[in-house]
Scaffold this active site. Structure first.
Site, PDB file in Angstrom:
ATOM      1  N   ASP A  53       2.269 -14.831  -5.005  1.00  0.00           N
ATOM      2  CA  ASP A  53       3.090 -13.803  -5.636  1.00  0.00           C
ATOM      3  C   ASP A  53       4.422 -14.390  -6.137  1.00  0.00           C
ATOM      4  O   ASP A  53       4.941 -15.338  -5.568  1.00  0.00           O
ATOM      5  CB  ASP A  53       3.356 -12.733  -4.571  1.00  0.00           C
ATOM      6  CG  ASP A  53       4.010 -11.495  -5.127  1.00  0.00           C
ATOM      7  OD1 ASP A  53       3.477 -10.951  -6.100  1.00  0.00           O
ATOM      8  OD2 ASP A  53       5.052 -11.074  -4.576  1.00  0.00           O
ATOM      9  N   GLU A  69       1.658 -16.584  -9.784  1.00  0.00           N
ATOM     10  CA  GLU A  69       2.009 -15.498 -10.698  1.00  0.00           C
ATOM     11  C   GLU A  69       3.388 -15.755 -11.297  1.00  0.00           C
ATOM     12  O   GLU A  69       4.391 -15.692 -10.581  1.00  0.00           O
ATOM     13  CB  GLU A  69       2.029 -14.163  -9.945  1.00  0.00           C
ATOM     14  CG  GLU A  69       2.450 -12.997 -10.823  1.00  0.00           C
ATOM     15  CD  GLU A  69       3.124 -11.854 -10.079  1.00  0.00           C
ATOM     16  OE1 GLU A  69       3.011 -10.720 -10.531  1.00  0.00           O
ATOM     17  OE2 GLU A  69       3.785 -12.101  -9.042  1.00  0.00           O
ATOM     18  N   ASN A  73     -13.020   3.441   2.047  1.00  0.00           N
ATOM     19  CA  ASN A  73     -12.624   3.668   3.432  1.00  0.00           C
ATOM     20  C   ASN A  73     -13.852   3.524   4.332  1.00  0.00           C
ATOM     21  O   ASN A  73     -14.594   4.471   4.541  1.00  0.00           O
ATOM     22  CB  ASN A  73     -12.002   5.061   3.574  1.00  0.00           C
ATOM     23  CG  ASN A  73     -11.376   5.270   4.947  1.00  0.00           C
ATOM     24  OD1 ASN A  73     -11.453   4.390   5.810  1.00  0.00           O
ATOM     25  ND2 ASN A  73     -10.761   6.423   5.136  1.00  0.00           N
ATOM     26  N   ASN A 128      -9.183   3.886  11.488  1.00  0.00           N
ATOM     27  CA  ASN A 128      -7.998   3.013  11.411  1.00  0.00           C
ATOM     28  C   ASN A 128      -7.022   3.446  10.307  1.00  0.00           C
ATOM     29  O   ASN A 128      -6.090   2.712   9.984  1.00  0.00           O
ATOM     30  CB  ASN A 128      -8.421   1.544  11.212  1.00  0.00           C
ATOM     31  CG  ASN A 128      -9.076   1.300   9.848  1.00  0.00           C
ATOM     32  OD1 ASN A 128      -9.051   2.175   8.976  1.00  0.00           O
ATOM     33  ND2 ASN A 128      -9.637   0.124   9.653  1.00  0.00           N
ATOM     34  N   ASP A 129      -7.228   4.630   9.744  1.00  0.00           N
ATOM     35  CA  ASP A 129      -6.382   5.050   8.614  1.00  0.00           C
ATOM     36  C   ASP A 129      -4.899   5.041   8.969  1.00  0.00           C
ATOM     37  O   ASP A 129      -4.057   4.701   8.146  1.00  0.00           O
ATOM     38  CB  ASP A 129      -6.783   6.448   8.116  1.00  0.00           C
ATOM     39  CG  ASP A 129      -8.157   6.437   7.454  1.00  0.00           C
ATOM     40  OD1 ASP A 129      -8.782   5.351   7.399  1.00  0.00           O
ATOM     41  OD2 ASP A 129      -8.616   7.513   7.003  1.00  0.00           O
ATOM     42  N   ASP A 168     -10.043   0.021   3.410  1.00  0.00           N
ATOM     43  CA  ASP A 168      -9.926  -1.053   4.389  1.00  0.00           C
ATOM     44  C   ASP A 168     -10.957  -2.161   4.148  1.00  0.00           C
ATOM     45  O   ASP A 168     -11.759  -2.097   3.218  1.00  0.00           O
ATOM     46  CB  ASP A 168     -10.058  -0.483   5.808  1.00  0.00           C
ATOM     47  CG  ASP A 168     -11.262   0.440   5.952  1.00  0.00           C
ATOM     48  OD1 ASP A 168     -12.304   0.149   5.320  1.00  0.00           O
ATOM     49  OD2 ASP A 168     -11.171   1.456   6.672  1.00  0.00           O
ATOM     50  N   GLY A 171      -6.243   4.908   3.158  1.00  0.00           N
ATOM     51  CA  GLY A 171      -7.255   4.635   4.194  1.00  0.00           C
ATOM     52  C   GLY A 171      -8.290   3.583   3.848  1.00  0.00           C
ATOM     53  O   GLY A 171      -9.132   3.230   4.672  1.00  0.00           O
TER      54      GLY A 171
END
Ligand code: CA
Length: 616
Positions: free
Chosen positions: A333, A362, A141, A146-147, A168, A166
């Site tokens: 993905d 994937e 974090n 910005n959490d 980032d 949190g």
């Protein structure tokens, strides 16, 4: 009819009333937000979204750009504007003016940028690299401010294992030196695009805005900065993109361009999750279709990539991020869940714009033929053509763990690894597969191996020396443990949060085992960087005998020999058995402790160990 309800009728009346029309129109989205001059493909399709803007006619005046065609779909809130650029189009700014009966009502600024030098020729990640996979919410974090975001639904709660903690982009920037010193040369971040789902948003796999980084991770500018700073430290950035589905809170879901934008007309139908549906010669068509057209889960509406406007949208946003954020790769993905004809077009276009770029799909299946199906250069049964250079090697991950955890018999033990690798003839390029012992969707590798340090070292030695491009999940380098629970296996990296008692970045209060793992990984990773046999070499391996697996990597005069003993007891190995590869060479030096081994006599390999020798 879906969009022409009473509200629309009302809006239509309001907006078409001449007195009010001048101030009523607005552009809510115009994507891609900007573009570049000098791309290999000179077409660009803008998607403009705003209330009843289909009433308007877009115009622009800029040398080297013309509007080729304008498309209107079911929903009057969209215009798809086909631009045609030319080889001589120069970077610059202009306005797109939207007119009603010749009267300009709104205008939107647009910009064509200059490409960075060498952009088209960029080198993607390669077998010389090791990829560090990070779940950004769970790593560090760097910016507690910005959490949580006022605008985005899920707020930070570090007490909730499935919530946002949190972590980032700033936290990753702050620890790039650690990552570089460990010996990683690429970073793959789990998705960082906006995910405004109410719950489980931290993992990022439900995109709600394809053109913006999630505010709780940072900004687009900060993501680009991460890429630039990392590049200066010899580290590339790989973006995780989801083309199969979006999050149910994506802004598009509140105003779809057409009902066929989402499979099953926007209504939830569960996919079967049966990958075999793609290849199964006996399966009824309904079942086959259900796999790709069904939704992954209810909160992930399934995109219909056979819609040409959506296909363009997905292709362009992919290119936009490579160009904007200076990426060195993609990880895509849920690859087999995506419309496969679209994947041919998409992968061809990416490869056309960036011929040396690397991107990886994937396909979570333990059968090599069902992974090979998708890789460029493979020759699948139905002639399917693909341009994706890399796939994740799930079959080898399974064989590695199963092999190390089972008894040495003729049909179990580390012979499993040998037997899976013998399938490599099916791959277009087995050396470009992404190999891994664990990832963000499975129990931590140290726990999969019963928290046995010997097995952990064998597994890591193997992943870092076999053919392919290794990927290490964050925390594996300190032998992190977990249950199978997703929130738990993606737990916070110690030291990433102010006040953490254990700090793995600085080696503070690590356990003896954690420290041992970290030192082991640092040594091995940094040695690997210097080995051209590993980075560029071919693989020669011998069938497993008595629980011992021996293989070589060769490149020009560089030769590396790896021996793995999965027995509890030590084994004496006769190097003479490997004369065909060793030729006249008679000395090996252990890459981890510089011990010299005489190859003219038998080598004693202790139980449950791997030995990596540079041969000279
Ligand atoms: Ca934060």
């Amino acid at each position: 009819m879906k969009y022409f309800n009473l509200n629309w009728l009302l809006l239509f009346i309001i907006y078409t009333t001449p007195a009010s029309s001048k101030n009523s129109y607005q552009i809510d989205h115009l994507e891609p937000p900007f573009w570049w001059a000098g791309m290999a493909d000179n077409t660009l399709q803008l998607m403009a979204h705003g209330k009843v803007i289909a009433d308007l006619e877009p115009e622009l005046s800029y040398p080297g750009i013309v509007i080729n065609q304008v498309h209107r779909l079911d929903n009057p809130n969209y215009l798809f504007i086909d631009l045609l650029l030319s080889e001589t189009t120069k970077p610059g700014k202009f306005d797109i003016v939207f007119k009603e009966s010749g009267r300009p009502l709104i205008s939107h600024p647009y910009e064509i940028l200059k490409r960075n030098a060498g952009s088209a020729e960029r080198q993607g990640f390669s077998p010389a690299d090791v990829i560090y996979l990070i779940t950004p919410d769970r790593y560090a974090n760097g910016d507690p401010s910005n959490d949580s975001s006022l605008r985005l639904k899920e707020k930070s709660n570090r007490q909730n294992k499935d919530g946002r903690h949190g972590g980032d982009i700033q936290g990753i920037i702050d620890h790039l030196d650690y990552i570089a010193e460990m010996g990683f040369t690429q970073i793959w971040l789990n998705p960082v695009l906006e995910n405004n789902q109410k719950k489980y948003s931290y993992h990022g796999y439900s995109t709600t805005d394809y053109y913006n980084i999630d505010e709780r991770f940072g900004t687009n500018e900060l993501y680009k900065e991460l890429s630039e700073i990392a590049q200066n430290k010899g580290i590339g950035i790989i973006m995780d993109l989801i083309l199969n589905h979006i999050g149910s809170e994506h802004w598009l879901m509140y105003d779809l361009p057409s009902s066929d934008w989402i499979n099953h007309n926007g209504e939830f139908v569960q996919t079967s999750h049966i990958h075999e549906s793609i290849y199964d010669p006996y399966i009824p068509q309904f079942e086959k279709d259900l796999f790709t057209s069904g939704w992954f889960v209810e909160t992930m509406p399934d995109l219909n990539q056979s819609n040409p406007f959506l296909a363009n949208y997905l292709i362009q946003l992919s290119i936009w991020w490579v160009e904007y954020a200076k990426l060195s790769g993609f990880r895509i993905d849920t690859y087999p869940y995506i419309d496969k004809d679209f994947l041919t077009i998409w992968s061809k276009r990416i490869a056309r714009e960036y011929p040396n770029f690397n991107f990886c799909g994937e396909a979570w299946n333990n059968n090599p033929s069902m992974v090979a199906y998708w890789q460029k250069g493979s020759k699948p049964y139905d002639g399917y053509i693909s341009y994706i250079p890399s796939m994740k090697d799930f079959p080898l991950q399974k064989a590695l763990v199963q092999g190390l955890m089972s008894e040495e018999k003729w049909d179990s033990g580390i012979g499993d690894i040998y037997r899976v690798l013998a399938n490599d003839y099916q791959y277009g390029d087995p050396y470009n597969l992404l190999v891994f012992a664990g990832n963000h969707d499975m129990q931590r590798i140290y726990s999969q191996l019963s928290e046995n340090m010997d097995l952990y070292k064998i597994a890591m030695s193997f992943i870092l020396t076999t053919r392919g491009i290794p990927q290490i999940y964050y925390g594996a380098e300190i032998a992190m443990t977990s249950t199978r629970d997703h929130g738990e296996l993606r737990k916070d990296f110690p030291g990433g949060w102010a006040g953490d008692k254990i700090d793995a970045f600085n080696g503070i209060r690590l356990s003896g085992e954690q420290r041992e793992a970290q030192n082991f990984m640092r040594d091995l990773l940094n040695w690997r960087k210097s080995s051209s046999a590993i980075g560029k070499g071919s693989l020669v391996h011998y069938p497993v005998k008595n629980g011992v697996y021996v293989y070589f990597r060769l490149y020009e005069n560089d030769l590396v020999m790896v021996m793995m003993n999965n027995n509890k007891r030590s084994i004496r190995i006769d190097p003479g058995h490997f004369n065909e590869v060793l030729a006249e060479k008679n000395q090996g030096i252990s890459v981890l402790d510089n011990r010299v081994y005489d190859l003219t006599s038998k080598i004693n390999l202790p139980g449950k160990t791997a030995l990596i020798l540079e041969i000279n």
